[in-house]
Design a protein around this motif. Structure first.
Motif, PDB file in Angstrom:
ATOM      1  N   VAL A   2       0.468  -1.284  -0.199  1.00 41.49           N
ATOM      2  CA  VAL A   2       0.472  -0.058   0.581  1.00 41.49           C
ATOM      3  C   VAL A   2       0.743   1.362   0.063  1.00 41.49           C
ATOM      4  N   GLU A   3       1.893   1.554   0.601  1.00 43.30           N
ATOM      5  CA  GLU A   3       2.558   2.329   0.888  1.00 43.30           C
ATOM      6  C   GLU A   3       3.021   2.529  -0.069  1.00 43.30           C
ATOM      7  N   LEU A   4       3.751   1.458  -0.976  1.00 40.06           N
ATOM      8  CA  LEU A   4       4.226   1.564  -2.243  1.00 40.06           C
ATOM      9  C   LEU A   4       4.317   2.236  -3.192  1.00 40.06           C
ATOM     10  N   GLU A   5       2.312   1.272  -3.597  1.00 44.47           N
ATOM     11  CA  GLU A   5       1.788   2.055  -4.828  1.00 44.47           C
ATOM     12  C   GLU A   5       1.071   2.457  -4.559  1.00 44.47           C
ATOM     13  N   ASN A   6       0.649   3.293  -3.619  1.00 48.53           N
ATOM     14  CA  ASN A   6      -0.434   4.309  -3.439  1.00 48.53           C
ATOM     15  C   ASN A   6      -2.105   4.543  -3.672  1.00 48.53           C
ATOM     16  N   SER A   7      -2.097   2.858  -3.011  1.00 50.20           N
ATOM     17  CA  SER A   7      -3.380   1.864  -3.392  1.00 50.20           C
ATOM     18  C   SER A   7      -3.397   0.962  -2.411  1.00 50.20           C
ATOM     19  N   GLU A   8      -5.235   1.031  -2.198  1.00 49.66           N
ATOM     20  CA  GLU A   8      -5.795  -0.036  -0.931  1.00 49.66           C
ATOM     21  C   GLU A   8      -5.662  -1.044  -1.673  1.00 49.66           C
ATOM     22  N   PHE A   9      -5.658  -1.053  -3.535  1.00 52.12           N
ATOM     23  CA  PHE A   9      -6.150  -1.876  -3.880  1.00 52.12           C
ATOM     24  C   PHE A   9      -4.253  -2.858  -4.530  1.00 52.12           C
ATOM     25  N   HIS A  10      -4.903  -4.276  -5.277  1.00 46.47           N
ATOM     26  CA  HIS A  10      -3.374  -4.627  -5.860  1.00 46.47           C
ATOM     27  C   HIS A  10      -3.473  -5.443  -6.769  1.00 46.47           C
ATOM     28  N   TYR A  11      -3.485  -6.177  -7.892  1.00 48.22           N
ATOM     29  CA  TYR A  11      -3.494  -6.611  -9.295  1.00 48.22           C
ATOM     30  C   TYR A  11      -2.556  -7.752  -9.479  1.00 48.22           C
ATOM     31  N   PHE A  12      -2.276  -9.119  -8.911  1.00 49.50           N
ATOM     32  CA  PHE A  12      -1.096  -9.757  -9.537  1.00 49.50           C
ATOM     33  C   PHE A  12      -1.337 -10.568 -10.043  1.00 49.50           C
ATOM     34  N   ASP A  13      -2.498 -10.115 -11.620  1.00 54.30           N
ATOM     35  CA  ASP A  13      -2.882 -10.961 -12.858  1.00 54.30           C
ATOM     36  C   ASP A  13      -1.258 -11.608 -13.064  1.00 54.30           C
ATOM     37  N   ASP A  14      -0.261 -11.248 -13.754  1.00 51.54           N
ATOM     38  CA  ASP A  14       0.855 -11.752 -14.015  1.00 51.54           C
ATOM     39  C   ASP A  14       1.715 -12.360 -13.061  1.00 51.54           C
ATOM     40  N   ILE A  15       1.688 -12.034 -11.874  1.00 55.02           N
ATOM     41  CA  ILE A  15       2.528 -12.880 -10.952  1.00 55.02           C
ATOM     42  C   ILE A  15       1.702 -14.134 -10.806  1.00 55.02           C
ATOM     43  N   LEU A  16       0.658 -13.974 -10.777  1.00 54.26           N
ATOM     44  CA  LEU A  16       0.349 -15.642 -10.775  1.00 54.26           C
ATOM     45  C   LEU A  16       0.008 -16.556 -12.027  1.00 54.26           C
ATOM     46  N   GLN A  17       0.049 -15.582 -13.153  1.00 58.65           N
ATOM     47  CA  GLN A  17       0.138 -16.891 -13.897  1.00 58.65           C
ATOM     48  C   GLN A  17       1.256 -17.166 -14.749  1.00 58.65           C
ATOM     49  N   ASP A  18       2.586 -16.326 -14.003  1.00 59.46           N
ATOM     50  CA  ASP A  18       3.443 -16.982 -14.052  1.00 59.46           C
ATOM     51  C   ASP A  18       4.697 -18.210 -12.849  1.00 59.46           C
ATOM     52  N   LEU A  19       3.502 -18.001 -11.704  1.00 56.60           N
ATOM     53  CA  LEU A  19       4.022 -18.775 -10.560  1.00 56.60           C
ATOM     54  C   LEU A  19       2.759 -20.315 -10.982  1.00 56.60           C
ATOM     55  N   LYS A  20       1.973 -20.099 -11.915  1.00 52.36           N
ATOM     56  CA  LYS A  20       0.879 -21.507 -12.580  1.00 52.36           C
ATOM     57  C   LYS A  20      -0.803 -21.569 -11.314  1.00 52.36           C
ATOM     58  N   LEU A  21      -0.602 -19.886 -11.140  1.00 52.19           N
ATOM     59  CA  LEU A  21      -2.151 -20.991 -10.006  1.00 52.19           C
ATOM     60  C   LEU A  21      -3.263 -19.878 -10.572  1.00 52.19           C
ATOM     61  N   SER A  22      -4.288 -20.272  -9.729  1.00 51.78           N
ATOM     62  CA  SER A  22      -5.340 -19.501 -10.195  1.00 51.78           C
ATOM     63  C   SER A  22      -5.971 -18.245  -9.260  1.00 51.78           C
ATOM     64  N   PRO A  23      -6.764 -17.522  -9.564  1.00 53.04           N
ATOM     65  CA  PRO A  23      -7.384 -16.669  -8.105  1.00 53.04           C
ATOM     66  C   PRO A  23      -7.572 -16.975  -6.787  1.00 53.04           C
ATOM     67  N   GLU A  24      -8.326 -17.864  -6.736  1.00 57.78           N
ATOM     68  CA  GLU A  24      -8.669 -18.969  -6.095  1.00 57.78           C
ATOM     69  C   GLU A  24      -7.399 -19.406  -5.255  1.00 57.78           C
ATOM     70  N   HIS A  25      -6.304 -18.815  -5.488  1.00 64.38           N
ATOM     71  CA  HIS A  25      -5.400 -19.886  -4.778  1.00 64.38           C
ATOM     72  C   HIS A  25      -4.675 -18.287  -4.170  1.00 64.38           C
ATOM     73  N   ILE A  26      -5.466 -17.179  -4.120  1.00 62.43           N
ATOM     74  CA  ILE A  26      -4.641 -16.195  -3.279  1.00 62.43           C
ATOM     75  C   ILE A  26      -5.890 -15.207  -2.252  1.00 62.43           C
ATOM     76  N   GLU A  27      -6.821 -16.252  -2.679  1.00 61.71           N
ATOM     77  CA  GLU A  27      -8.190 -16.137  -1.651  1.00 61.71           C
ATOM     78  C   GLU A  27      -7.871 -16.318   0.347  1.00 61.71           C
ATOM     79  N   ILE A  28      -7.950 -14.659   0.991  1.00 58.48           N
ATOM     80  CA  ILE A  28      -7.602 -15.214   2.336  1.00 58.48           C
ATOM     81  C   ILE A  28      -8.731 -15.570   2.864  1.00 58.48           C
ATOM     82  N   PRO A  29      -8.766 -17.266   3.964  1.00 56.66           N
ATOM     83  CA  PRO A  29      -9.691 -18.060   4.470  1.00 56.66           C
ATOM     84  C   PRO A  29      -9.724 -16.924   5.874  1.00 56.66           C
ATOM     85  N   ILE A  30     -10.838 -17.092   6.477  1.00 60.55           N
ATOM     86  CA  ILE A  30     -11.409 -16.743   7.565  1.00 60.55           C
ATOM     87  C   ILE A  30     -11.240 -18.269   8.438  1.00 60.55           C
TER      88      ILE A  30
END
Length: 763
Positions: free
Chosen positions: A88-116
């Motif tokens: 947040v301090e680096l990007e000056n935004s509360e929202f971040h997007y990891f599409d390219d990193i998830l693609q490199d790691l061969k992961l789907s968006p469900e893998h970064i879902e924060i569980p309760i």
């Protein structure tokens, strides 16, 4: 028994901890993109470890292993919050997007879902039940429990409806008889010949063969879609035997966990008592011998007996302690120091040293290990005995000095080492109230007063927070174009999944865990902004449901006319926050938060005094410490009406709740229809509904579904499946949120964010 840490989670955690240690010795990085890639990669991998550890902690029954896993789990949660704060301090935004990193790691968006974590509520059930008893007693004492619902004469209403239904059926039947007789009369008058039986039979055959072939084609098409994975199998909606068996196993596992925890707590007391009785004398003698040896060695080296360390210095413990040299900090940008890395390292090392290669074939039920308890309690017994030994050895040292060195003891004055003692009433924390609360001295009375005025909207308008029907984080879909849009300098609108993630990170995880809240980046206030119907109040309810928190209402409309005057306002805040801290976790909700910071109060609202909290709210937030699990949550539909500078000074975390995009609307329509008792069949085109509802919010969709799915319509569901056209009329009666209005929120709120201190080196 299964291992306490899965192999995958342990290997991943070891690798990350090693990388974190290595990164401390690297040179400061200058490229902003590289820094974000590093932070995001760490974040994603820690989230995966978090998901794995949470599942392991929920399923394991060994009480001592659970303690180690709990320590590592809370360390990982805190580290995730630290990395999020760095981004947040680096990007000056509360929202971040990891599409390219998830693609490199061969992961789907469900893998970064924060569980309760499930233990947030499971371990607080006893506290919640006690709270229910207190509230029920308050309702009984107040007389509100005796309010009876208005009785409706249902029997006459049902009789009238049934007679009307029978009349309609009889009228339809008589009409059919009349038309049949009329056709017969006309045929006789016109001299029409009788029907051709062969032609009639041929027509019936054609219709029947067409119908049977159509049924076969539909069945073949359905089988093909199931084979291709486009449609679920027919038994998909049923609760299978394996699912029922898994639910039964989960219930039994929770019972075993509770029983083992109880036995473990009893063993801690009994084994410690046994150690004190059996090994206490030997420990005492050993400590005395060590300290006497220190006396002799010091006198041999210096020629005189040493001074014995006092209690503030640690007593005999300070004799054998060693100091570590201070570390120098390097200039430039580096990963900020973490409060949770030592916790994770300690827990991970403890697992590897104690549990990784431990032979537990003897402990099939996974009960507590008494030998480990002895090792732990032996240290506690030693510390307790050490305090007693210190008193004895101080006297012995005094006698030695008098007998051997002929020294006279110099009386030490009790200096003001730490400064003057501060009384409990003046500990540097100014009271929120200048006077006593009088009738509300006890916590029970305070809670009673607060329930009537501030707990969950107001008692007369709604039920108390934990008696509400459970409200969980909303459904939504991931934004798949976030990174692509940012690469071309277009700021994307956050999706509902992004909002859900931030609510979990800033609200649920810190409120659910005391250890995480005390050491993670502190978030005292959170603002949810967005148009009507996007689910702001529902998110507040979900925050309380997921953590078992009390919900207090300090909205301007709710506190209007209560405790007037400056002293009354201070007493009101004193009561609310005293109860909130005592019964933490707690959420202080301020609806229409912009009214507290009005630029100019409208004439129609002057009597309500909406700006009562403007001066006191910043002071209250300053009084909240890291150990206070209290979160102030504001919701606003019109943030532009407020004076933005003091407004944003209070609410440093501002989350824009957007209208749902197509993917989220597709998920929402299906979820809300099922939630209200409907059934999703092939005749219901969800994609069409998601398309035509563009611009409508979650509240609009809920209203449309609840309007259509009446009790009468639900009874007709088996014979008359739902269609998309049924929802269009109720949807069309509502006003959508236009894109220009949503853009106004984004521009106004993002422009209030201050530039980051890390920005200049990268720009």
């Amino acid at each position: 028994p299964s291992p306490s840490l899965s192999k995958e989670a342990q290997e991943a955690l070891n690798g990350l901890l090693q990388r974190e240690i290595e990164d401390k010795s690297l040179k400061p990085q200058k490229d902003r993109i590289t820094v974000f890639q590093t932070l995001a990669t760490f974040y994603i991998k820690y989230v995966q470890i978090f998901c794995n550890l949470e599942t392991v902690y929920d399923q394991i029954v060994h009480p001592q292993k659970r303690l180690v896993i709990r320590q590592v789990l809370e360390g990982v949660m805190g580290r995730i919050l630290e990395l999020k704060n760095e981004m947040v301090e680096l990007e000056n935004s509360e929202f971040h997007y990891f599409d390219d990193i998830l693609q490199d790691l061969k992961l789907s968006p469900e893998h970064i879902e924060i569980p309760i974590p499930r233990y947030f509520i499971r371990e607080k059930l006893k506290v919640l039940r006690e709270r229910e008893k207190i509230l029920a007693q308050i309702l009984i004492n107040s007389g509100l429990q005796d309010i009876k619902p208005v009785s409706i004469p249902w029997v006459p209403v049902i009789q009238i409806s049934e007679r009307a239904r029978q009349g309609r059926l009889r009228a339809t039947f008589m009409k059919q008889i009349y038309l049949e007789e009329k056709r017969e009369r006309q045929a006789r008058l016109q001299g029409v010949k009788g029907p051709n039986l062969d032609a009639a039979a041929l027509r019936i055959q054609k219709v029947w063969r067409g119908f049977t072939q159509w049924k076969k084609t539909v069945k073949m098409r359905e089988e093909e879609m199931i084979f291709l994975g486009m449609n679920p199998p027919p038994q998909f909606q049923r609760i299978s035997a394996s699912v029922a068996r898994a639910q039964n196993v989960e219930t039994k596992r929770c019972e075993v966990q509770g029983r083992h925890e109880t036995e473990y707590e009893k063993a801690l007391v009994s084994i410690k008592t046994h150690l004190r009785e059996v090994e206490g004398p030997d420990i005492k003698e050993s400590l005395q011998d060590q300290i006497r040896q220190w006396f002799i060695e010091c006198r041999h080296i210096t020629g005189k007996f040493p001074d014995y360390p006092n209690e503030e210095e640690g007593g005999s413990t300070a004799i054998f302690s060693q100091k570590t040299p201070d570390q120098e900090e390097e200039e430039g940008w580096k990963m900020a120091p973490s409060n949770f890395l030592p916790i994770m390292e300690e827990g991970n090392n403890q697992y590897k040293d104690v549990w990784q290669n431990r032979d537990e074939r003897w402990n099939f039920p996974q009960e507590y290990d008494p030998e480990l308890i002895k090792e732990e309690k032996r240290k506690e017994v030693e510390e307790e005995i050490r305090v007693q030994v210190d008193e004895l050895m101080r006297q012995e040292l005094k006698n030695l000095k008098l007998a051997v060195d002929r020294e006279k003891e110099k009386k030490r004055k009790k200096g003001k080492k730490g400064g003057k003692k501060v009384s409990a009433a003046r500990d540097g924390k100014p009271s929120l109230s200048h006077g006593r609360t009088g009738f509300a001295e006890s916590m029970q009375n305070l809670y009673s007063v607060v329930v009537f005025h501030y707990l969950n909207y107001a008692l007369y308008n709604n039920t108390v927070s934990h008696l509400l029907s459970p409200c969980f984080l909303p459904a939504g879909e991931y934004s798949y174009l976030g990174t692509t849009l940012r690469q071309v300098d277009i700021e994307p609108m956050p999706s509902l999944t992004d909002v859900r993630q931030l609510i979990a990170l800033y609200g649920i995880l810190p409120l659910g865990s005391q250890a995480v809240h005390e050491k993670a980046p502190l978030v005292k206030a959170l603002l949810l902004a967005g148009p009507t119907g996007v689910g702001k109040k529902m998110l507040v309810h979900a925050l309380c449901t997921e953590t078992g928190a009390n919900l207090f209402n300090l909205s301007a409309s709710n506190i209007a006319g209560k405790y007037p005057g400056k002293s009354g306002l201070q007493m009101m805040l004193h009561m609310v926050f005293k109860v909130a801290k005592q019964l933490q976790p707690s959420v202080i909700w301020i609806g229409d938060a912009e009214k507290t910071f009005y630029k100019k109060v409208p004439k129609s609202e002057k009597e309500m005094e909406p700006k009562r909290l403007k001066k006191n709210l910043p002071k209250i937030l300053k009084s909240l410490k890291a150990e206070d699990r209290v979160l102030v949550v504001g919701t606003t539909q019109r943030p532009f009406d407020a004076d933005l500078r003091p407004f944003c000074r209070v609410y440093k975390k501002i989350l824009l709740i957007p209208r749902p995009d197509y993917a989220s609307r597709f998920v929402l329509w299906k979820h809300i229809i099922l939630q209200n008792g409907g059934a999703v069949t092939k005749s219901l085109n969800i994609s069409c509904l998601a398309k035509v509802s563009d611009g409508f919010t979650q509240g609009h969709i809920v209203y449309a579904v609840q309007t259509v799915l009446s009790e009468r319509r639900l009874r007709q569901m088996t014979n008359k499946p739902l269609t998309a056209a049924e929802f269009l009329s109720s949807l069309a009666r509502q006003d959508p949120v236009y894109k220009e209005e949503e853009e106004t929120y984004k521009v106004k709120l993002t422009s209030t964010r201050a530039p980051s201190s890390l920005e200049p080196p990268f720009r």
